[in-house]
Design an enzyme around this catalytic site. Structure first.
Site, PDB file in Angstrom:
ATOM      1  N   SER A 131       4.244  -4.312   5.315  1.00  0.00           N
ATOM      2  CA  SER A 131       3.891  -2.793   4.875  1.00  0.00           C
ATOM      3  C   SER A 131       2.586  -2.733   5.105  1.00  0.00           C
ATOM      4  CB  SER A 131       4.500  -3.285   3.291  1.00  0.00           C
ATOM      5  OG  SER A 131       3.127  -4.822   2.328  1.00  0.00           O
ATOM      6  N   HIS A 135      -1.590  -2.673  -2.908  1.00  0.00           N
ATOM      7  CA  HIS A 135      -1.811  -2.463  -1.348  1.00  0.00           C
ATOM      8  C   HIS A 135      -2.861  -1.255  -1.006  1.00  0.00           C
ATOM      9  CE1 HIS A 135       2.780  -3.523  -1.297  1.00  0.00           C
ATOM     10  NE2 HIS A 135       2.647  -3.491  -0.380  1.00  0.00           N
TER      11      HIS A 135
END
Length: 367
Positions: A64, A271
């Site tokens: 990711s 993230h």
């Protein structure tokens, strides 16, 4: 996340050219003889027209942190990989004119990369980036555990388990994976991309309960992971992009966040956001991958302008169609997400009573 069909490079064949016409001969036999003799000479005498070289092949592998999870803008490619044109692979490819094969996928582990992504590499692959290892170490589960209030979590035990895996099991798996990359793409310049420290001593998210001590241990685990990635990369002659210093001052809850805190949707949590990719990862990875700084600005003050972002976004339809072909293969990769603490469960209330908290709702409101 932390604790991430190549286009072939060839020259198009020159259009074939027939023999020069034979000069008019005095007789049909002479003309035929002249044509036979001149045909091979014509093939030698006429050089092939120059052909434009294909764009260098760039394959982005990993999890990711390479796919672009956290940027909130994803390709409609029929998968849950959360690939984004605002992720650093797309930005680098747009700026350099590379032909990107975007295989990185949210949730990918080393076995996933081996099974679902390495097939994109070939002898003509010129550039490769990869971020992977965080999901193998169970970082989403560790964050989920440490996000709980201290009186109902075993954050220390979860971190210990992750660190033991990074120290004992991960190096061998990385060595095997990197060896496979080199075998499949023998001429490629490969850059292994690391993970930033997520925290800088503060948790401003109402839904989570990270303590400063827990944040310190989580950051130390990211450092340990980066050290193992760097060592394995060096052993194969790969470059290593360490984002630790670049992301300093831009962690969760900093004034200018390059990393999302606990977010909605939850998959965005912890993230890099769009700034994390454009201002954090892209200027870090690009010089290592290409051998030159991104753009015409100094590496100490990199800039991603609107034209480059538009060029990256313009790749979206092509990249989506490209990756839609692999949707069935990508379906086997399970996204890893952090789960928010739930203080309404019987288990939470029982843990609160054991900790001497008689009014859990009031405690939650004050914390």
């Amino acid at each position: 996340m932390p604790l991430l069909a190549s286009s072939r490079s060839f020259r198009s064949p020159a259009p074939s050219r027939g023999p020069r016409p034979a000069r008019r001969a005095r007789s049909g036999r002479a003309a035929a003889l002249a044509a036979v003799l001149l045909a091979p000479l014509a093939a030698v005498a006429l050089p092939a027209a120059p052909a434009s070289a294909a764009a260098p092949s760039y394959v982005a592998l990993g999890d990711s942190y390479s796919s672009g999870t956290g940027t909130r803008s994803y390709l409609d490619d029929g998968t849950s990989c959360q690939r984004s044109t605002r992720a650093y692979p797309s930005l680098v490819a747009a700026q350099r004119g590379y032909a990107l094969t975007f295989r990185a996928c949210s949730g990918a582990t080393i076995p996933d990369v081996t099974t679902a992504q390495l097939g994109a590499l070939s002898a003509s692959t010129a550039y490769v980036t990869i971020s992977v290892g965080g999901n193998d170490a169970g970082f989403a589960d560790v964050l989920t555990e440490c996000a709980l209030p201290g009186w109902m979590s075993d954050c220390g035990g979860a971190v210990d388990q992750a660190q033991a895996f990074i120290a004992g099991t991960l190096p061998g798996r990385l060595s095997t994976l990197y060896g496979s990359i080199r075998s499949r793409a023998p001429q490629a310049r490969v850059v292994v991309v690391g993970y930033p420290r997520v925290f800088m001593g503060e948790d401003c998210n109402a839904a989570t309960f990270f303590s400063p001590a827990e944040e310190t241990r989580l950051n130390a685990t990211a450092d340990q992971l980066n050290a193992r990635l760097a060592a394995a990369a060096s052993a194969r002659g790969f470059g290593f992009a360490n984002p630790t210093s670049r992301f300093t001052g831009h962690a969760v809850c900093d004034d200018v966040e390059w990393l999302n805190g606990f977010s909605s949707p939850v998959s965005e949590s912890y993230h890099p956001n769009q700034l994390g990719h454009s201002s954090g990862y892209t200027p870090l990875v690009s010089p290592l991958l290409t051998g030159s700084a991104l753009g015409r600005v100094a590496t100490s003050a990199p800039r991603i302008d609107a034209d480059l972002l538009r060029a990256a976004d313009a790749q979206g339809a092509t990249l989506a169609a490209q990756q839609r072909r692999y949707a069935r293969l990508d379906a086997a990769i399970e996204p890893e997400t952090v789960t928010a603490p739930d203080l309404t469960t019987p288990a939470a209330r029982a843990a609160a009573r054991r900790a001497g908290i008689t009014d859990l709702d009031r405690w939650a409101a004050r914390h």
